[in-house]
Design a protein around this motif. Structure first.
Motif, PDB file in Angstrom:
ATOM      1  N   VAL A 100      23.119 129.147  24.849  1.00 16.36           N
ATOM      2  CA  VAL A 100      23.112 130.176  25.776  1.00 16.36           C
ATOM      3  C   VAL A 100      22.086 131.181  25.906  1.00 16.36           C
ATOM      4  CG1 VAL A 100      24.810 132.115  26.457  1.00 16.36           C
ATOM      5  CG2 VAL A 100      25.626 130.215  25.342  1.00 16.36           C
ATOM      6  N   SER A 101      21.363 131.365  27.000  1.00 12.52           N
ATOM      7  CA  SER A 101      20.567 132.177  27.258  1.00 12.52           C
ATOM      8  C   SER A 101      20.827 133.681  27.935  1.00 12.52           C
ATOM      9  CB  SER A 101      19.271 131.460  27.884  1.00 12.52           C
ATOM     10  OG  SER A 101      19.928 131.498  29.550  1.00 12.52           O
TER      11      SER A 101
ATOM     12  N   SER B 136      19.185 125.020  25.673  1.00  8.88           N
ATOM     13  CA  SER B 136      19.330 123.471  25.514  1.00  8.88           C
ATOM     14  C   SER B 136      20.834 122.923  26.061  1.00  8.88           C
ATOM     15  CB  SER B 136      19.577 123.167  23.945  1.00  8.88           C
ATOM     16  OG  SER B 136      20.047 121.807  23.787  1.00  8.88           O
ATOM     17  N   THR B 137      20.721 121.706  26.450  1.00  7.19           N
ATOM     18  CA  THR B 137      21.870 121.063  27.139  1.00  7.19           C
ATOM     19  C   THR B 137      22.682 120.017  26.124  1.00  7.19           C
ATOM     20  OG1 THR B 137      20.699 119.214  27.749  1.00  7.19           O
ATOM     21  CG2 THR B 137      21.228 121.048  29.612  1.00  7.19           C
ATOM     22  N   GLU B 138      22.052 119.999  24.653  1.00  4.23           N
ATOM     23  CA  GLU B 138      22.461 119.086  23.586  1.00  4.23           C
ATOM     24  C   GLU B 138      24.192 119.267  23.543  1.00  4.23           C
ATOM     25  OE1 GLU B 138      21.858 117.840  19.058  1.00  4.23           O
ATOM     26  OE2 GLU B 138      20.526 119.522  19.993  1.00  4.23           O
ATOM     27  N   PHE B 139      24.711 118.106  23.500  1.00  6.06           N
ATOM     28  CA  PHE B 139      26.379 118.120  23.488  1.00  6.06           C
ATOM     29  C   PHE B 139      26.758 118.560  21.955  1.00  6.06           C
ATOM     30  CE2 PHE B 139      30.416 115.949  22.697  1.00  6.06           C
ATOM     31  CZ  PHE B 139      31.042 116.424  23.548  1.00  6.06           C
ATOM     32  N   GLY B 140      27.887 119.100  21.525  1.00  4.75           N
ATOM     33  CA  GLY B 140      28.368 119.240  20.470  1.00  4.75           C
ATOM     34  C   GLY B 140      27.788 120.111  19.314  1.00  4.75           C
ATOM     35  N   LYS B 141      27.136 120.917  20.042  1.00  3.61           N
ATOM     36  CA  LYS B 141      26.580 122.338  19.184  1.00  3.61           C
ATOM     37  C   LYS B 141      27.472 123.247  19.020  1.00  3.61           C
ATOM     38  CE  LYS B 141      22.754 122.534  18.266  1.00  3.61           C
ATOM     39  NZ  LYS B 141      21.915 122.241  17.106  1.00  3.61           N
ATOM     40  N   PRO B 142      27.458 124.151  18.148  1.00  4.69           N
ATOM     41  CA  PRO B 142      28.464 125.234  17.889  1.00  4.69           C
ATOM     42  C   PRO B 142      28.878 126.113  19.124  1.00  4.69           C
ATOM     43  CG  PRO B 142      27.043 125.156  15.824  1.00  4.69           C
ATOM     44  CD  PRO B 142      26.480 123.997  16.929  1.00  4.69           C
TER      45      PRO B 142
ATOM     46  N   LEU C 286      30.296 129.424  26.250  1.00  6.05           N
ATOM     47  CA  LEU C 286      29.369 129.333  27.562  1.00  6.05           C
ATOM     48  C   LEU C 286      28.053 128.167  27.361  1.00  6.05           C
ATOM     49  CD1 LEU C 286      28.804 133.173  28.215  1.00  6.05           C
ATOM     50  CD2 LEU C 286      30.336 131.388  29.344  1.00  6.05           C
ATOM     51  N   ASN C 287      28.457 127.184  26.277  1.00  3.83           N
ATOM     52  CA  ASN C 287      27.457 126.333  26.121  1.00  3.83           C
ATOM     53  C   ASN C 287      27.201 125.487  27.305  1.00  3.83           C
ATOM     54  OD1 ASN C 287      26.722 126.743  23.510  1.00  3.83           O
ATOM     55  ND2 ASN C 287      27.781 125.023  22.616  1.00  3.83           N
ATOM     56  N   ARG C 288      28.130 125.292  28.070  1.00  6.26           N
ATOM     57  CA  ARG C 288      28.028 124.467  29.567  1.00  6.26           C
ATOM     58  C   ARG C 288      27.665 125.262  30.622  1.00  6.26           C
ATOM     59  NH1 ARG C 288      29.801 119.314  29.598  1.00  6.26           N
ATOM     60  NH2 ARG C 288      29.933 119.578  32.019  1.00  6.26           N
ATOM     61  N   SER C 289      27.833 126.638  30.307  1.00  3.67           N
ATOM     62  CA  SER C 289      27.478 127.455  31.494  1.00  3.67           C
ATOM     63  C   SER C 289      25.925 127.524  31.990  1.00  3.67           C
ATOM     64  CB  SER C 289      27.612 128.937  31.030  1.00  3.67           C
ATOM     65  OG  SER C 289      27.372 129.738  32.000  1.00  3.67           O
ATOM     66  N   GLY C 290      25.735 127.028  33.450  1.00  4.23           N
ATOM     67  CA  GLY C 290      24.456 126.658  33.676  1.00  4.23           C
ATOM     68  C   GLY C 290      23.821 125.444  33.361  1.00  4.23           C
TER      69      GLY C 290
END
Length: 500
Positions: free
Chosen positions: A56-57, A45-51, A168-172
């Motif tokens: 991250v996959s 997912s690309t949802e902003f503001g998640k923990p 790493l939420n933004r990674s990828g």
């Protein structure tokens, strides 16, 4: 990128130095996060503001044996953006590995596009003004390319006294890097360029443009030169996430470089950061060249290829863009260029205006939206999506004025009531007794009383007829603004013997 100077030096944009005039040269690399539900090469997912580290996959974390798979929607979004920039769409492009090592880059390389991007040359037209004569200056800024790449993660240095953490939420996450040509010659042009680009991607729905969330940020390249000379050595200011900061960073950096050159020094090509608290740039590292990243084609990804039918299908579904909408508002609704420019600056504002203007006078609707609604939202710190006054409510107020039910002054009071309390404008007028007084007998009585009580003013009007406006104002005040202004004016002139 071959640097070509397409601008004629303009003295009004020169920066005066101690030893003469200078010209600033600006180019930008804007990173716009692609609006998509999942990342460029994974289903995370690309949802902003998640923990932290919840989006991250295995691919994003660079686990051994994990292979990237291209997200078709991200490709479509890049092509849509290219079409919106009037750019060349390349039907064959390649993904490359950009090699560098950093804690928030798990793979040790970034998948990007180097020699063969998905989008080639395009353009954006910015508009500066109005000047003192009310004129606007349109300037064409060239787009060098748009390429797709994956974002890195985020290093966090304030979570522990001795350790840094990585999210790493933004990674990828898919980014469109939109590279301008070095065509801007002032901080105002750079701010106008960023504003226009942000508006275009929002209209297209390819990026939300939320700079405060990091989904749109700019690397700003700044150099200075004597007017007419070759380009100077540039410095890159990284990750500026505010249009206001872009302007401040350019102003400071241009002055810094001019100071060094006038003292006999030279400019080192380097990467710098902008500190908004101090309003200054500071050195980050020496600027890398392409060969430092050891680019090579990614062996896990085939060339990206599509045909004309793919492009035409996307082109057929494009919305009306800001420039086209502005031209239509001027042509069909008779708006001024300034008013049309304000209304098309954000798609949500344009949509709101069109809903109000439907079946009504365009200029009247524009005045109410720009002066009253946007003014009120600005005072309360809200944007158009948070407006407490719906298009239907504002349209109803305009209809009540046109029908003669309320005067312009009452309409202002009614607007404030709807803004703060809500409700149906027609019902509010009825229940609160706000209807305009059109009974000429009642208006005539008020006019007679004001004239009788002010004999000195009557004498002054005989010498200077324009003072009749004072009587009109007094009658309006006496009737609580409910009297029909046209009827008041006519009766005042008749009673005072003033010819039309």
């Amino acid at each position: 990128m071959t640097l070509v100077d397409v601008r004629t030096p303009d003295p009004k944009r020169f920066i005066p130095g101690a030893t003469g005039d200078w010209e600033v040269i600006v180019g930008m690399e804007v990173h716009a996060q692609v609006l998509s539900n999942s990342k460029l090469f994974s289903g995370a997912s690309t949802e902003f503001g998640k923990p932290q580290n919840s989006n991250v996959s295995m691919v994003d974390a660079a686990m051994p044996g994990m292979l990237p798979v291209i997200n078709e929607e991200c490709v479509k979004q890049a092509v849509r953006t290219g079409l919106g920039l009037k750019a060349q769409i390349n039907k064959r492009s390649l993904f490359d590995r950009k090699n560098y090592f950093y804690p928030d880059l798990p793979q040790g390389y970034q998948i990007s596009q180097f020699k063969d991007p998905i989008v080639g040359e395009g353009k954006i037209v910015i508009s500066l003004g109005p000047d003192r004569q009310g004129q606007f200056e349109d300037i064409e800024i060239g787009i060098e390319r748009l390429h797709l790449e994956q974002d890195a993660g985020k290093s966090m240095h304030d979570q522990h006294a001795t350790m840094s953490y990585v999210d790493l939420n933004r990674s990828g996450v898919a980014l469109m890097e939109i590279v301008s040509k070095p065509d801007m010659r002032s901080s105002d042009e750079a701010k106008a360029y960023m504003t226009k680009l942000r508006s275009i991607v929002r209209y297209l729905g390819t990026c939300d443009g939320n700079m405060d969330e990091g989904s749109m940020r700019a690397d700003v390249n700044v150099s200075v030169r004597r007017p007419g000379e070759d380009f100077g050595t540039r410095c890159e200011i990284k990750n500026v996430n505010s249009i206001r900061f872009i302007g401040q960073a350019i102003e400071y950096e241009a002055r810094r470089q001019i100071g060094i050159l006038e003292d006999g020094g030279t400019i080192d090509q380097e990467t710098r950061l902008f500190d908004p608290n101090k309003g200054e740039t500071r050195s980050m590292r020496s600027k890398e060249d392409a060969h430092d990243y050891r680019y090579f084609p990614d062996p896990d990804l085939l060339p990206l290829e599509f045909d004309d039918a793919f492009i035409k299908a996307l082109e057929a579904d494009l919305p009306e863009l800001p420039d086209d909408k502005k031209e239509r508002f001027v042509r069909e609704l008779g708006l001024s260029i300034y008013d049309a420019s304000v209304l098309v600056s954000e798609k949500a504002i344009a949509d709101y205006f069109e809903a109000v203007a439907a079946g009504r006078d365009g200029k009247t609707a524009a005045n109410w939206v720009i002066n009253d609604l946007l003014g009120a939202l600005n005072r309360t710190g809200k944007d158009i999506e948070q407006t407490p006054v719906s298009p239907a409510q504002l349209g109803a107020i305009i209809d009540l004025i046109k029908a003669g039910t309320i005067s312009g002054k009452i309409a202002k009071d009614l607007f404030e009531i709807v803004l703060t309390e809500g409700g149906d404008p027609a019902e509010i007028v009825e229940t609160r007794g706000m209807k305009q007084v059109t009974d000429t007998g009642a208006i005539e009585k008020a006019v007679d009383e004001i004239i009788a009580a002010n004999p000195d003013q009557v004498e002054k009007v005989k010498a200077k007829p324009t003072l009749a406006a004072w009587f009109v104002g007094q009658v309006m005040k006496a009737t609580g603004g409910k009297a029909n202004p046209q009827a008041v004016q006519a009766l005042v002139k008749a009673k005072l013997g003033i010819e039309e």
